[in-house]
Scaffold this motif. Structure first.
Motif, mmCIF file in Angstrom:
data_model
loop_
_atom_site.group_PDB
_atom_site.id
_atom_site.type_symbol
_atom_site.label_atom_id
_atom_site.label_comp_id
_atom_site.label_asym_id
_atom_site.label_seq_id
_atom_site.Cartn_x
_atom_site.Cartn_y
_atom_site.Cartn_z
ATOM 1 N N ASN A 1 43.665 69.209 76.387
ATOM 2 C CA ASN A 1 42.670 68.572 75.453
ATOM 3 C C ASN A 1 41.413 69.152 75.650
ATOM 4 N N LEU A 2 40.365 68.567 75.067
ATOM 5 C CA LEU A 2 38.855 69.109 74.976
ATOM 6 C C LEU A 2 38.424 68.977 76.443
ATOM 7 N N ALA A 3 38.525 68.122 77.084
ATOM 8 C CA ALA A 3 38.175 67.619 78.506
ATOM 9 C C ALA A 3 38.758 69.098 79.423
ATOM 10 N N THR A 4 40.277 69.092 79.391
ATOM 11 C CA THR A 4 40.702 69.906 80.370
ATOM 12 C C THR A 4 40.510 71.558 79.867
ATOM 13 N N GLN A 5 40.260 71.611 78.718
ATOM 14 C CA GLN A 5 40.044 72.859 78.214
ATOM 15 C C GLN A 5 38.836 73.739 78.933
ATOM 16 N N GLY A 6 37.996 72.709 79.281
ATOM 17 C CA GLY A 6 36.561 73.147 79.947
ATOM 18 C C GLY A 6 35.301 73.191 78.840
ATOM 19 N N ALA A 7 34.351 72.805 79.442
ATOM 20 C CA ALA A 7 32.973 72.777 78.805
ATOM 21 C C ALA A 7 32.593 74.206 78.743
ATOM 22 N N VAL A 8 31.782 74.563 77.701
ATOM 23 C CA VAL A 8 31.209 75.981 77.461
ATOM 24 C C VAL A 8 29.679 75.458 77.089
ATOM 25 N N MET A 9 28.621 76.335 77.901
ATOM 26 C CA MET A 9 27.339 76.516 77.439
ATOM 27 C C MET A 9 26.843 77.818 78.051
ATOM 28 N N GLY A 10 25.541 78.100 77.577
ATOM 29 C CA GLY A 10 24.925 79.453 77.924
ATOM 30 C C GLY A 10 24.300 79.097 79.081
ATOM 31 N N VAL A 11 24.057 78.033 79.563
ATOM 32 C CA VAL A 11 23.255 77.751 80.740
ATOM 33 C C VAL A 11 24.111 77.019 81.893
ATOM 34 N N PHE A 12 25.371 77.302 81.905
ATOM 35 C CA PHE A 12 26.201 76.691 82.652
ATOM 36 C C PHE A 12 25.841 76.817 84.287
ATOM 37 N N PRO A 13 25.567 78.181 84.518
ATOM 38 C CA PRO A 13 25.290 78.258 85.943
ATOM 39 C C PRO A 13 23.988 77.442 86.589
ATOM 40 N N GLU A 14 22.799 77.186 85.540
ATOM 41 C CA GLU A 14 21.711 76.166 86.051
ATOM 42 C C GLU A 14 22.231 74.836 85.853
ATOM 43 N N ALA A 15 23.042 74.570 84.997
ATOM 44 C CA ALA A 15 23.481 73.191 84.887
ATOM 45 C C ALA A 15 24.428 72.896 86.363
ATOM 46 N N ARG A 16 25.171 73.644 86.702
ATOM 47 C CA ARG A 16 25.815 73.401 87.907
ATOM 48 C C ARG A 16 25.062 73.130 89.074
ATOM 49 N N GLN A 17 23.764 74.113 89.199
ATOM 50 C CA GLN A 17 22.888 73.854 90.477
ATOM 51 C C GLN A 17 22.172 72.496 90.318
ATOM 52 N N LEU A 18 21.729 71.965 88.689
ATOM 53 C CA LEU A 18 21.173 70.715 88.848
ATOM 54 C C LEU A 18 22.112 69.794 88.896
ATOM 55 N N THR A 19 23.244 69.679 88.786
ATOM 56 C CA THR A 19 24.246 68.720 89.176
ATOM 57 C C THR A 19 24.512 68.632 90.604
ATOM 58 N N GLU A 20 24.340 69.723 91.390
ATOM 59 C CA GLU A 20 24.387 69.839 92.851
ATOM 60 C C GLU A 20 23.131 69.151 93.460
ATOM 61 N N THR A 21 22.115 69.177 92.801
ATOM 62 C CA THR A 21 20.764 68.667 93.228
ATOM 63 C C THR A 21 21.179 67.141 93.090
ATOM 64 N N ALA A 22 21.392 66.602 91.974
ATOM 65 C CA ALA A 22 21.675 65.241 91.620
ATOM 66 C C ALA A 22 22.710 64.769 92.731
ATOM 67 N N ILE A 23 23.789 65.318 93.055
ATOM 68 C CA ILE A 23 24.621 64.674 94.005
ATOM 69 C C ILE A 23 24.095 64.702 95.523
ATOM 70 N N GLU A 24 22.989 65.613 95.690
ATOM 71 C CA GLU A 24 22.248 65.477 96.940
ATOM 72 C C GLU A 24 21.356 64.216 96.895
ATOM 73 N N GLU A 25 20.591 64.083 95.801
ATOM 74 C CA GLU A 25 19.887 63.176 95.832
ATOM 75 C C GLU A 25 20.430 61.671 95.943
ATOM 76 N N VAL A 26 21.755 61.573 95.602
ATOM 77 C CA VAL A 26 22.477 60.306 95.845
ATOM 78 C C VAL A 26 22.888 60.144 97.152
ATOM 79 N N LEU A 27 23.478 61.402 97.818
ATOM 80 C CA LEU A 27 24.129 61.285 99.142
ATOM 81 C C LEU A 27 22.913 61.046 100.141
#
Length: 464
Positions: free
Chosen positions: A409-435
Motif C-alpha cells: 500500500n502507499l504506507a509500505t511503498q515508502g514516502a518520497v520527498m526531496g529533503v528526506f535526509p534532512e527530515a531523517r535528522q530532524l526525526t532523530e532530534t525529536a526522538i532524542e528530545e523525548v528520551l
C-alpha cells in the motif's frame, strides 16, 4: 530524454539540502566472510560500432560499498569484465551514500560525473527532480525485459508514475534481534519473540537483570519510518508523496506519538537503554550480552550472528507494531542504480547491460550470500548457494517472511520527498528530545513536523 545542463538549478537544489545521514547498509560490514559461488555473466546481448575497432565501451559506476561489501562489488565487476570484450566497467568508490550524492551534485551540468550511480532509497525524489537521469524503464520497454521475478515490494518502492526509474540492487529491512539464551533464563519462549509494542515492553521487563537490560533501539530515523509503515500509516501527505508532491510531514500523527510514548515508557521503566544514534554501539552491547533485544537491518544479520557465536544463540523476529496498529509492513531500505542521461547512447546501453548482469538470479545469489542483502529477484532463492546459506543462517528466513508478508500500500511503498535526509535528522532530534525528557512525544513531533514541512515547501518551490 532532455539533458540536465542547468547548473543554476543544480546549485539551487544543492543549497536546500543538508549533509545527508547515511542510509541503511551504506558502508556497513555485513560479515560476508564465507566464500560464495561466483556468478556467471548473462549471455552478451549488446553490440556497438566499437566492436569493429576493438575498443570496449567504458562504463563508470560510482558506488558506496566499502569493506566486505566493496570486495563483493569488485568481484562482480571483474566477473562481468572478464565475460565481455565490448564493455568494461570501472567501479569507483565515492564514500558514503551522502558523500557520493554530494559529489554527483557538484558534477551536474558538466560531463565529469559517472555513467551510473548507486543512490540510497531516500535519494529517489531528488534524483528524479534533477532531470539528469534516464529511467531504466526505457530500456526495459525497448527489449521487453521481463521484470516479473523482481521482488514486488522492492519493485514497488522504485516505481513512480508506473515507471521503474532505477534498477534495484541492494535491499534490506529492519528486524528484531534477541538473545535466545536470555529468553530461556527469563522464562520466555525463545521460539516466540514479541510481536507488539506491548509484548516487547513486557519481555524487556522480564529480561532486565542486574547486568542486563531488556532492550535498546538506536536513535535512527529509518526505524521511525518503518514503525509508521508497519502500522499502515503514511509519513507524508498526498499519498506519502506518491500521488502528488508531498507538501507536509505527518510525523506528528498518532502513529508517531504512540511509538515515542512506548519507547520513552520503557526507558522510564529502566528496561531499555538509550545508547544514542549509532547502530554499531547497539550491536556491540548486544554481542556483549548487555542488552537482550535490539533492532537492526537484515544486512547486518550475519555479522550479528557471528559476533554472538560461542556466547549465545541469536533469534530474529518481525518488527513490532502496536496491538491496535493498522495493516502494513516494512519498507525497503538500501539502494538502487541510476543511469545518467548526459552520456552517449551506446554508453547508456552498455551500462544497462551491466545492470541486467547485476540483477541476474545467479549474480544476486552471490551478492546475497556474500553481503546479507536481499536478492532483488525471487528466482535467486532457487540457487543452491542461497538454499545453503538459509540452512546455515536460518534467522534470515524471518527477514524473507517479513518481506513477503508485507501488504503493498502507499504506507509500505515508502514516502518520497526531496529533503528526506534532512527530515531523517530532524526525526532523530525529536526522538532524542523525548528520551532526554526535554519534550513530550507530541511536542517534539509537532516541532519536527513543522520544520520538515517548511523544508519541503522550500524544496518544492526550488524544483518548480
Amino acid at each position: 530524454m532532455k539533458r540536465f545542463g542547468k547548473k543554476s538549478f543544480s546549485l539551487l537544489l544543492l543549497s536546500c539540502m543538508m549533509m545527508f545521514t547515511a542510509a541503511c547498509g551504506a558502508g556497513t560490514t555485513a560479515s560476508g566472510s564465507d566464500s560464495g559461488q561466483t556468478p556467471s555473466s548473462a549471455s552478451p546481448a549488446f553490440a556497438s560500432n566499437n566492436e569493429q575497432t576493438q575498443e570496449p565501451i567504458k562504463v563508470v559506476w560510482w558506488h558506496s560499498m566499502s569493506g566486505e561489501l566493496g570486495t563483493a562489488v569488485d568481484q562482480l565487476i571483474a566477473e562481468f569484465n572478464s565475460s565481455r570484450s565490448d564493455i568494461q566497467v570501472e567501479g569507483v568508490f565515492q564514500g558514503t551514500y551522502d558523500e557520493s550524492l554530494n559529489k554527483l551534485k557538484a558534477s551536474l551540468g558538466s560531463n565529469s560525473g559517472p555513467t551510473m550511480i548507486q543512490v540510497y532509497e531516500i535519494g529517489s525524489r531528488f534524483m528524479m527532480d534533477t532531470k539528469a537521469i534516464r529511467p531504466v524503464q526505457d530500456f526495459m520497454d525497448a527489449e521487453q525485459y521481463d521484470i516479473s521475478a523482481l521482488e514486488p515490494n522492492i519493485k514497488s518502492y522504485y516505481t513512480f508514475d508506473n515507471k521503474l526509474h532505477s534498477m534495484p540492487f541492494n535491499s534490506s529491512n529492519p528486524i528484531l534481534y534477541y538473545n535466545k539464551d536470555a529468553f530461556k533464563a527469563a522464562g520466555l519462549d525463545p521460539e516466540n519473540p514479541p510481536q507488539t509494542y506491548e509484548e516487547v515492553a513486557e519481555a524487556a521487563k522480564a529480561l532486565t537483570t542486574g547486568d542486563q537490560t531488556g532492550a535498546s533501539f538506536a536513535i535512527y530515523g529509518w526505524f521511525m519510518e518503518q514503525f509508521f509503515s508497519n502500522q499502515g500509516a503514511e509519513l507524508l501527505n498526498n499519498g506519502n508523496g506518491r500521488n502528488d508532491l508531498a507538501t507536509a510531514s505527518q510525523l506528528n500523527s498518532p502513529a508517531g506519538v504512540k511509538t515515542l510514548e512506548w519507547w520513552k515508557q520503557m526507558l522510564d521503566d529502566k528496561v531499555l537503554l538509550n545508547l544514542g544514534r549509532k547502530t554499531d554501539d547497539t550491536k556491540k552491547a548486544f554481542a556483549a550480552g548487555q542488552i537482550a533485544m535490539m533492532l537492526d537491518s537484515t544486512a547486518s544479520l550475519r555479522g550479528i550472528v557471528n559476533a554472538a557465536e560461542g556466547k549465545f544463540e541469536v533469534g530474529t523476529g518481525f518488527l513490532p507494531r502496536p496491538s491496535d496498529g493498522g495493516k502494513g509492513g516494512v519498507i525497503i531500505g538500501g539502494a538502487s542504480l541510476w543511469l545518467m542521461n548526459n552520456k552517449p547512447e551506446e554508453e547508456q546501453k552498455a551500462a544497462w547491460e551491466f545492470m541486467k548482469f547485476l540483477a541476474d538470479p545467479t549474480t544476486q545469489a552471490y551478492w546475497h550470500v556474500n553481503t546479507g542483502y536481499f536478492p532483488v529477484t525471487t528466482k535467486a532463492y532457487d540457487e543452491p548457494i542461497v538454499k545453503e546459506n538459509l540452512a546455515k543462517y536460518p534467522q534470515f528466513q524471518t527477514a524473507v517472511d517479513q518481506l513477503h508478508q508485507t501488504e503493498e500500500n502507499l504506507a509500505t511503498q515508502g514516502a518520497v520527498m526531496g529533503v528526506f535526509p534532512e527530515a531523517r535528522q530532524l526525526t532523530e532530534t525529536a526522538i532524542e528530545e523525548v528520551l532526554n525528557g526535554q519534550k513530550t512525544p507530541q511536542e517534539a513531533l509537532d516541532k519536527a513536523a513543522q520544520e520538515i514541512t517548511s523544508k519541503i515547501e522550500i524544496y518544492n518551490k526550488t524544483v518548480k
